[in-house]
Enzyme design. Structure first.
Site, mmCIF file in Angstrom:
data_model
loop_
_atom_site.group_PDB
_atom_site.id
_atom_site.type_symbol
_atom_site.label_atom_id
_atom_site.label_comp_id
_atom_site.label_asym_id
_atom_site.label_seq_id
_atom_site.Cartn_x
_atom_site.Cartn_y
_atom_site.Cartn_z
ATOM 1 N N ALA A 148 51.268 54.429 -42.733
ATOM 2 C CA ALA A 148 50.564 56.103 -43.201
ATOM 3 C C ALA A 148 48.934 54.698 -43.697
ATOM 4 O O ALA A 148 47.997 55.041 -43.429
ATOM 5 C CB ALA A 148 50.637 56.459 -44.386
ATOM 6 N N THR A 149 49.537 53.611 -43.754
ATOM 7 C CA THR A 149 47.934 52.740 -44.668
ATOM 8 C C THR A 149 46.943 52.732 -43.691
ATOM 9 O O THR A 149 45.976 52.529 -43.788
ATOM 10 C CB THR A 149 48.660 50.990 -45.472
ATOM 11 O OG1 THR A 149 49.356 51.737 -46.783
ATOM 12 C CG2 THR A 149 47.477 50.067 -45.359
ATOM 13 N N ASN A 172 52.180 59.685 -55.036
ATOM 14 C CA ASN A 172 53.492 59.212 -54.504
ATOM 15 C C ASN A 172 53.838 58.841 -56.412
ATOM 16 O O ASN A 172 55.379 58.437 -56.379
ATOM 17 C CB ASN A 172 53.025 57.294 -54.272
ATOM 18 C CG ASN A 172 52.195 56.976 -54.679
ATOM 19 O OD1 ASN A 172 50.501 57.674 -54.416
ATOM 20 N ND2 ASN A 172 51.845 55.853 -54.985
ATOM 21 N N GLN A 224 53.598 60.893 -48.708
ATOM 22 C CA GLN A 224 55.164 61.376 -49.273
ATOM 23 C C GLN A 224 55.306 62.948 -49.834
ATOM 24 O O GLN A 224 56.716 63.088 -49.319
ATOM 25 C CB GLN A 224 54.359 61.348 -51.154
ATOM 26 C CG GLN A 224 53.963 60.424 -51.585
ATOM 27 C CD GLN A 224 55.544 59.291 -51.806
ATOM 28 O OE1 GLN A 224 56.816 59.328 -51.899
ATOM 29 N NE2 GLN A 224 55.225 58.040 -51.699
ATOM 30 N N ALA A 251 56.634 56.663 -41.298
ATOM 31 C CA ALA A 251 59.063 57.202 -41.262
ATOM 32 C C ALA A 251 58.873 56.285 -42.319
ATOM 33 O O ALA A 251 60.569 57.076 -42.362
ATOM 34 C CB ALA A 251 58.444 56.173 -39.653
ATOM 35 N N HIS A 252 58.472 55.629 -43.287
ATOM 36 C CA HIS A 252 59.844 54.853 -44.205
ATOM 37 C C HIS A 252 60.389 56.256 -45.239
ATOM 38 O O HIS A 252 60.953 55.412 -46.350
ATOM 39 C CB HIS A 252 60.061 53.445 -44.382
ATOM 40 C CG HIS A 252 58.497 52.731 -44.986
ATOM 41 N ND1 HIS A 252 59.209 53.009 -46.717
ATOM 42 C CD2 HIS A 252 57.290 53.273 -45.019
ATOM 43 C CE1 HIS A 252 57.561 52.854 -47.184
ATOM 44 N NE2 HIS A 252 57.176 52.847 -46.267
ATOM 45 N N THR A 285 50.910 46.130 -28.239
ATOM 46 C CA THR A 285 52.702 46.465 -27.139
ATOM 47 C C THR A 285 52.766 47.408 -28.312
ATOM 48 O O THR A 285 52.755 46.831 -29.782
ATOM 49 C CB THR A 285 53.797 45.902 -27.180
ATOM 50 O OG1 THR A 285 52.576 44.626 -25.816
ATOM 51 C CG2 THR A 285 54.775 45.978 -26.793
ATOM 52 N N CYS A 320 52.741 49.686 -53.909
ATOM 53 C CA CYS A 320 51.860 48.606 -53.877
ATOM 54 C C CYS A 320 50.648 47.768 -54.620
ATOM 55 O O CYS A 320 50.567 47.072 -54.783
ATOM 56 C CB CYS A 320 50.531 50.113 -53.083
ATOM 57 S SG CYS A 320 51.053 50.433 -51.786
#
Length: 376
Positions: free
Chosen positions: A71-72, A152, A180, A201-202, A242, A327
């Site tokens: 997302a960043t 968040n 979030q 994804a995390h 890639t 963060c």
């Protein structure tokens, strides 16, 4: 071992997602850009399937999904990528909020240094932005409005539907940091008036290191983004390099599972929240944010007479919590979110965030309360 209650920082990985990633690392290891043999073709098909899974989960077209590292990067690409168009068109005004993640605030600071005019709207005391405040900030030269989906730190959802309605007749692009909220309260994100959406994804039981920018078309026109990197032409020329096929495949599966399981997971999180608040009731916790707007997996609270560091030390080995965004938590600074909400310094310094998920095991709250009472 302590119960993990920091799911807003990152979630445990779903076992099915983990198995899929390992298979694409060990067996299906082809480069999706290799078009001369079956290994590359299978990788390409797998990436396309993942693109479809993410698109389906958020109500987008497959060609509107740009895979990124998270997302960043997605937020940076959305905000900084619009800057050249803003300069060409003479639209150099941007509206955002004081409660955004640093992944939005810091790119905006960079644009300010380049001469853009940035208006940061203050939230209501409940931690959400009033759409009327945004409306008053709009100007004819407003290029971008950037408002997060779910905060968040507090778990408070922002009124995206009202903001979308506000912008129906305004040309400003609307960007949403949905790190979030995606996979938990996705319905709002399907609104086609949202032009740009940052995903990761995390936060949905997938791998770290992969995410996406949803760049929705207006008619046949893509948002006029300029790439931040060059070399290779992947992802419509917007994100060269890639493709990390195992991570992308894992993200796609995680998005599909979240889309299908959201209702069931929501109920489990609500049940855990009720148990937690009952368990902590004797400590008279003060909850931050409008509790009618929070997701069921997050509580921001303070215990009167107990600062956050003492809370975490007392409960070490019992529960794993945080006192701010992951963060910035390496070197604690007072939460800019809570300060923007008008909370006093003592309340801010005593606040901890507890965030959980459908995989969180039961917690012995009597033991947690006993540990906290020993230091009160």
């Amino acid at each position: 071992m302590s119960v993990y209650l920091d799911c807003n920082a990152t979630t445990p990985m779903d076992s099915a997602v983990q198995s899929t990633i390992l298979r694409f690392m060990a067996e299906e290891f082809g480069n999706s850009g290799s078009r001369t043999h079956e290994y590359g073709n299978r990788a390409k098909v797998a990436v396309q399937k993942a693109r479809d899974q993410v698109a389906e989960a958020i109500g987008a077209d497959r060609n509107e999904v740009i895979f990124t590292s998270g997302a960043t990067e997605s937020n940076n690409l959305a905000i900084l990528g619009l800057a050249p168009f803003g300069e060409r068109s003479g639209r150099r005004h941007i509206i955002s909020t004081e409660i955004e993640h640093k992944a939005v605030l810091e790119p905006l600071e960079n644009l300010q240094r380049l001469g853009f005019d940035v208006t940061l709207v203050a939230p209501e005391p409940g931690g959400y932005v009033n759409p009327d405040t945004l409306r008053l900030a709009l100007r004819p030269d407003t290029l971008l409005v950037s408002v997060m989906h779910v905060n968040n730190e507090t778990g408070v959802m922002q009124p995206l539907d009202e903001i979308c309605s506000l912008l129906v007749d305004h040309p400003a692009y609307l960007h949403v940091d949905a790190a979030q909220g995606f996979g938990k309260a996705t319905a709002q994100l399907r609104n086609r008036r949202i032009d740009l959406i940052g995903l990761t994804a995390h936060k949905i039981y997938g791998p770290k290191g992969v995410g996406a920018l949803i760049a929705r078309r207006r008619g046949f026109d893509r948002p006029p983004l300029a790439p931040l990197m060059f070399g290779g032409g992947q992802e419509h020329g917007m994100r060269p390099g890639t493709l990390p096929v195992p991570l992308i495949v894992g993200f796609g599966l995680a998005a599909e599972l979240a889309d299908k399981g959201a209702g069931r997971w929501h109920e489990k999180c609500l049940a855990y929240r009720s148990q937690m608040l009952r368990g902590l009731a004797s400590l008279n916790p003060e909850l931050n944010g409008d509790q009618g707007r929070v997701l069921p997996n997050t509580v921001s609270l303070s215990i009167p007479g107990l600062d956050s560091e003492a809370f975490m030390l007392a409960t070490k080995g019992l529960i794993a919590v945080s006192n701010g965004s992951a963060c910035t938590s390496q070197s604690y600074q007072p939460s800019h979110v809570l300060i923007a909400m008008g909370l006093g310094r003592d309340r801010v310094s005593s606040t901890v965030r507890l965030s959980w998920c459908h995989l969180t095991p039961p917690t012995d709250w009597d033991e947690v309360v006993a540990a906290l009472k020993r230091v009160l």
